[in-house]
Design a protein around this motif. Sequence first.
Motif, mmCIF file in Angstrom:
data_model
loop_
_atom_site.group_PDB
_atom_site.id
_atom_site.type_symbol
_atom_site.label_atom_id
_atom_site.label_comp_id
_atom_site.label_asym_id
_atom_site.label_seq_id
_atom_site.Cartn_x
_atom_site.Cartn_y
_atom_site.Cartn_z
ATOM 1 N N LEU A 173 -62.639 77.057 12.663
ATOM 2 C CA LEU A 173 -61.397 76.442 13.106
ATOM 3 C C LEU A 173 -60.911 77.108 14.387
ATOM 4 O O LEU A 173 -61.055 78.322 14.553
ATOM 5 C CB LEU A 173 -60.312 76.572 12.029
ATOM 6 C CG LEU A 173 -60.608 75.925 10.676
ATOM 7 C CD1 LEU A 173 -59.492 76.239 9.698
ATOM 8 C CD2 LEU A 173 -60.803 74.422 10.817
ATOM 9 N N ALA A 174 -60.346 76.319 15.282
ATOM 10 C CA ALA A 174 -59.759 76.835 16.514
ATOM 11 C C ALA A 174 -58.367 76.249 16.656
ATOM 12 O O ALA A 174 -58.173 75.045 16.496
ATOM 13 C CB ALA A 174 -60.612 76.459 17.721
ATOM 14 N N ARG A 175 -57.413 77.123 16.959
ATOM 15 C CA ARG A 175 -56.023 76.674 17.060
ATOM 16 C C ARG A 175 -55.333 77.418 18.190
ATOM 17 O O ARG A 175 -55.586 78.614 18.395
ATOM 18 C CB ARG A 175 -55.297 76.939 15.744
ATOM 19 C CG ARG A 175 -53.916 76.325 15.691
ATOM 20 C CD ARG A 175 -53.342 76.368 14.296
ATOM 21 N NE ARG A 175 -52.107 75.613 14.209
ATOM 22 C CZ ARG A 175 -51.499 75.282 13.092
ATOM 23 N NH1 ARG A 175 -52.020 75.633 11.950
ATOM 24 N NH2 ARG A 175 -50.369 74.595 13.099
ATOM 25 N N SER A 180 -47.754 68.902 14.846
ATOM 26 C CA SER A 180 -48.238 69.898 15.793
ATOM 27 C C SER A 180 -48.578 71.203 15.111
ATOM 28 O O SER A 180 -49.415 71.962 15.582
ATOM 29 C CB SER A 180 -47.205 70.130 16.901
ATOM 30 O OG SER A 180 -46.026 70.693 16.363
ATOM 31 N N LYS A 181 -47.935 71.471 13.969
ATOM 32 C CA LYS A 181 -48.249 72.687 13.242
ATOM 33 C C LYS A 181 -49.613 72.612 12.580
ATOM 34 O O LYS A 181 -50.169 73.629 12.179
ATOM 35 C CB LYS A 181 -47.169 72.942 12.189
ATOM 36 C CG LYS A 181 -45.796 73.255 12.781
ATOM 37 C CD LYS A 181 -44.768 73.434 11.690
ATOM 38 C CE LYS A 181 -43.384 73.710 12.295
ATOM 39 N NZ LYS A 181 -42.345 73.844 11.243
ATOM 40 N N GLN A 182 -50.170 71.415 12.443
ATOM 41 C CA GLN A 182 -51.447 71.238 11.773
ATOM 42 C C GLN A 182 -52.618 71.037 12.735
ATOM 43 O O GLN A 182 -53.762 71.098 12.328
ATOM 44 C CB GLN A 182 -51.379 70.011 10.848
ATOM 45 C CG GLN A 182 -50.426 70.178 9.678
ATOM 46 C CD GLN A 182 -50.425 68.938 8.819
ATOM 47 O OE1 GLN A 182 -50.051 67.862 9.268
ATOM 48 N NE2 GLN A 182 -50.840 69.065 7.588
ATOM 49 N N VAL A 183 -52.350 70.782 14.005
ATOM 50 C CA VAL A 183 -53.416 70.404 14.928
ATOM 51 C C VAL A 183 -54.382 71.564 15.138
ATOM 52 O O VAL A 183 -53.979 72.663 15.492
ATOM 53 C CB VAL A 183 -52.827 69.942 16.277
ATOM 54 C CG1 VAL A 183 -53.936 69.750 17.288
ATOM 55 C CG2 VAL A 183 -52.046 68.658 16.078
ATOM 56 N N GLU A 184 -55.637 71.303 14.918
ATOM 57 C CA GLU A 184 -56.687 72.290 15.104
ATOM 58 C C GLU A 184 -57.924 71.584 15.645
ATOM 59 O O GLU A 184 -57.962 70.358 15.764
ATOM 60 C CB GLU A 184 -57.023 72.984 13.779
ATOM 61 C CG GLU A 184 -55.853 73.705 13.124
ATOM 62 C CD GLU A 184 -56.218 74.311 11.775
ATOM 63 O OE1 GLU A 184 -57.394 74.246 11.400
ATOM 64 O OE2 GLU A 184 -55.327 74.848 11.103
ATOM 65 N N ALA A 185 -58.943 72.378 15.966
ATOM 66 C CA ALA A 185 -60.278 71.842 16.231
ATOM 67 C C ALA A 185 -61.209 72.438 15.188
ATOM 68 O O ALA A 185 -60.991 73.552 14.703
ATOM 69 C CB ALA A 185 -60.737 72.199 17.639
ATOM 70 N N SER A 186 -62.227 71.691 14.816
ATOM 71 C CA SER A 186 -63.114 72.115 13.740
ATOM 72 C C SER A 186 -64.574 71.968 14.161
ATOM 73 O O SER A 186 -64.924 71.090 14.948
ATOM 74 C CB SER A 186 -62.854 71.274 12.482
ATOM 75 O OG SER A 186 -63.770 71.583 11.454
ATOM 76 N N LEU A 196 -62.958 78.459 25.850
ATOM 77 C CA LEU A 196 -61.544 78.169 25.696
ATOM 78 C C LEU A 196 -61.168 76.872 26.387
ATOM 79 O O LEU A 196 -60.392 76.075 25.876
ATOM 80 C CB LEU A 196 -60.707 79.326 26.257
ATOM 81 C CG LEU A 196 -60.832 80.650 25.488
ATOM 82 C CD1 LEU A 196 -60.059 81.738 26.213
ATOM 83 C CD2 LEU A 196 -60.335 80.506 24.072
ATOM 84 N N PHE A 197 -61.753 76.647 27.541
ATOM 85 C CA PHE A 197 -61.481 75.400 28.267
ATOM 86 C C PHE A 197 -61.959 74.202 27.446
ATOM 87 O O PHE A 197 -61.273 73.187 27.341
ATOM 88 C CB PHE A 197 -62.179 75.419 29.624
ATOM 89 C CG PHE A 197 -62.025 74.119 30.376
ATOM 90 C CD1 PHE A 197 -60.843 73.816 31.033
ATOM 91 C CD2 PHE A 197 -63.060 73.199 30.420
ATOM 92 C CE1 PHE A 197 -60.700 72.617 31.723
ATOM 93 C CE2 PHE A 197 -62.924 72.006 31.109
ATOM 94 C CZ PHE A 197 -61.735 71.723 31.761
ATOM 95 N N THR A 198 -63.152 74.337 26.839
ATOM 96 C CA THR A 198 -63.685 73.247 26.033
ATOM 97 C C THR A 198 -62.758 72.940 24.868
ATOM 98 O O THR A 198 -62.474 71.780 24.565
ATOM 99 C CB THR A 198 -65.078 73.631 25.484
ATOM 100 O OG1 THR A 198 -65.931 73.920 26.589
ATOM 101 C CG2 THR A 198 -65.671 72.490 24.676
ATOM 102 N N LEU A 199 -62.273 73.993 24.215
ATOM 103 C CA LEU A 199 -61.372 73.784 23.092
ATOM 104 C C LEU A 199 -60.068 73.154 23.541
ATOM 105 O O LEU A 199 -59.522 72.279 22.869
ATOM 106 C CB LEU A 199 -61.093 75.127 22.412
ATOM 107 C CG LEU A 199 -62.285 75.789 21.723
ATOM 108 C CD1 LEU A 199 -61.871 77.143 21.180
ATOM 109 C CD2 LEU A 199 -62.823 74.926 20.605
#
Length: 291
Positions: A99-101, A27-33, A7-10
């Motif tokens: 995906l991580a959000r 901001s509604k679209q920001v994710e990590a992939s 979680l910290f990494t994300l």
Amino acid sequence: MTRRILLFTLLVLCAFTALAARYDKMSKQVEASMLVTGELVVAPDGAVKSYTLDRAEALPPDTRELLAKLVPHWELDVKKADGSPLQAPAAVKMSVQLLARPIAGVDDQLRVTIGDTAFWDPKAPVDVEAKGELTPPEYPPFAVRSGMSGIVYVVLRLNRDGSIAETHVERVDMTVLSNEKTLRKFSKVLAEAAVGAAKQWTFNIATERLARPEPIGVRVPVEFKFADRDQTPKEKYGRWQAYVPGPYVPIPWENRTADGGDVDGSIGAMVPGQIYSTDAPIKLRGSPAGT
């Protein structure tokens, strides 16, 4: 402890969420992939008998746990190259977009889900292949100076001789965070560069494919990214990157629903630089989350 490290990494990757909060739409679209590849063994009825992940040891434990929970329950629509049903288990290559959000109202957790999935038969005859190498586009200097990176999903309709009849940008996913106006501007810059290069490409088309009447189309994800001298591609595997998905634009020469639906569910899982048929011969039945 492992979970909190993940979680910290994300959260580090989403370190600009405070900035993004000033731009509501973005901001509604920001994710990590993260893109994960591997192989499935699929039974004749489409059920997954087993699976393996490429370099599983390089993946965060939570992502392995998520895939272990969901992948064994997948079912695929798979046929042999001649269109006949499978008579025995078959090996199918896969790529999965994770995906991580951030979870709304929770400061220290992100929800990890499966986004898109892509599958292909490594033993199937190749309908379309490039003549020589697909020369990549020049990275626009303006984008380089501004630190902008992303992936352009280019769709090509081919003439019978393998030349380009028509180009289309299906989506542009940015892999850097900024305000909506800036991202929109540079997604257009990257798209124009990708299309400019794609217009110079040519392809070989198999005789069997030429015999079919429907338009001949391929997708090629074109990635614009900065070289990292400290990490090799092997070392980057299993790492999260910023992800701001762009709007989907239907392929103009294909039939779509009146509301613009039937969005291809494999786009985000495609490996940059590879050639994919727009026919998507192998598909996942239902949702990757099993819902």
